[in-house]
Design an enzyme around this catalytic site. Structure first.
Site, PDB file in Angstrom:
ATOM      1  N   SER A 155       0.849  -1.190   0.000  1.00 25.97           N
ATOM      2  CA  SER A 155       0.000   0.000   0.000  1.00 25.97           C
ATOM      3  C   SER A 155       0.882   1.235   0.000  1.00 25.97           C
ATOM      4  O   SER A 155       2.042   1.180   0.438  1.00 25.97           O
ATOM      5  CB  SER A 155      -0.878   0.003   1.252  1.00 25.97           C
ATOM      6  OG  SER A 155      -1.493   1.254   1.454  1.00 25.97           O
ATOM      7  N   TYR A 168      -2.683  -1.312  10.176  1.00 30.51           N
ATOM      8  CA  TYR A 168      -2.716  -1.490   8.724  1.00 30.51           C
ATOM      9  C   TYR A 168      -1.435  -0.946   8.095  1.00 30.51           C
ATOM     10  O   TYR A 168      -0.799  -1.615   7.262  1.00 30.51           O
ATOM     11  CB  TYR A 168      -3.931  -0.784   8.131  1.00 30.51           C
ATOM     12  CG  TYR A 168      -4.063  -0.965   6.643  1.00 30.51           C
ATOM     13  CD1 TYR A 168      -4.737  -2.061   6.117  1.00 30.51           C
ATOM     14  CD2 TYR A 168      -3.518  -0.045   5.760  1.00 30.51           C
ATOM     15  CE1 TYR A 168      -4.856  -2.239   4.748  1.00 30.51           C
ATOM     16  CE2 TYR A 168      -3.630  -0.208   4.391  1.00 30.51           C
ATOM     17  CZ  TYR A 168      -4.302  -1.304   3.884  1.00 30.51           C
ATOM     18  OH  TYR A 168      -4.411  -1.474   2.515  1.00 30.51           O
TER      19      TYR A 168
END
Length: 270
Positions: A155, A168
């Site tokens: 990400s 995350y």
């Protein structure tokens, strides 16, 4: 595709690569980026198998998209991963691409452990242990294929943190370094490691993200990803233009400004 997703340096190619004729397994792909990518790859002439926990959803997708393979898998459950791997390899012995797509994102408040610990543990189990277990289940088979690829999914938040999603961010940073390290170890094999680095995309990863103006439209993201795969055969990291703002802040020298911009712009980002 596998020949396209090269993780090691090779002489420049004079033409675009052909991304047809591969056999691709994408666990965690019954919605969002995973499903959109699966359908695009199927349309390009690849045999594609999707995986997910909900058998009713898998049956629905198989009926809606003839030729799309399905297998039940829960990437948080080691036994489920092993069972699914056996099923996939028995049915599709030509498998040469694994896309470790499954992931979750949770908002956390680290002022009090009761408000974040359970979410943090779930994120790490899904986003870090899941890909590790998936790779472990398929890596020996992939080494028997003449040209194979493992695609990891990190990400933009692996490189610039979103304040409300600490675990995350950390899980995707772990996937980035895992990708870098495993690539080094498998350099003496036929298996390439390619890291897909999404920005915020309009999916249901977080509540409201599908309607977020900050997030990239899903169809635009997948279209750009496939174009990159076709035109950058030696890429180790697949980066759409939107993610480079997050990916290269430190290298550009404007990291603090990037962090401030990200955390003031929108509560959603991945």
């Amino acid at each position: 595709m596998s020949a396209l997703w090269r993780a090691r340096r090779a002489p420049p190619k004079l033409t675009d690569m052909n991304i047809t004729g591969n056999t691709v397994f994408i666990p965690g792909s019954t919605s969002g980026i995973g499903l959109a990518l699966a359908l695009e790859l199927q349309a390009k002439g690849n045999t594609v198998i999707i995986g997910g926990r909900r058998t009713d959803r898998l049956a629905q997708l198989a009926a809606e998209h003839p030729g799309l393979g399905t297998v039940e898998i829960d990437s948080t459950d080691p036994a489920s991963i092993q069972s699914a791997a056996k099923e996939v390899l028995a049915t599709y012995p030509d498998l040469n691409v694994l896309v470790a797509m499954a992931g979750i994102m949770r908002i956390e408040d680290w002022h009090r452990p009761e408000s974040f610990l359970e979410n943090a543990e779930a994120v790490v189990t899904t986003n870090v242990l899941g890909p590790i277990r998936l790779i472990a289940a398929f890596v020996q088979h992939l080494q028997t294929r003449p040209d194979a690829t493992i695609v990891t999914v990190s990400s933009g938040l692996a490189f610039t943190p979103l304040k409300v999603t600490p675990s995350y961010n950390a899980s995707k940073a772990a996937i980035h370094m895992l990708s870098e390290s495993v690539r080094l170890q498998l350099a003496d094999t036929s298996v390439k490691i390619v890291e897909l680095e999404p920005p915020s995309v309009r999916t249901s990863l977080l509540p409201g993200q599908q309607e977020s103006d900050f997030a990239m439209p899903l169809d635009e993201f997948v279209s750009e990803v496939v174009t990159l795969l076709e035109t950058q055969p030696d890429a180790r990291e697949i980066q759409v233009e939107r993610v480079k703002f997050l990916r290269y802040g430190e290298a550009r020298g404007d990291y603090d400004q990037v962090v401030a911009t990200l955390n003031s712009a929108d509560p959603h980002g991945n």
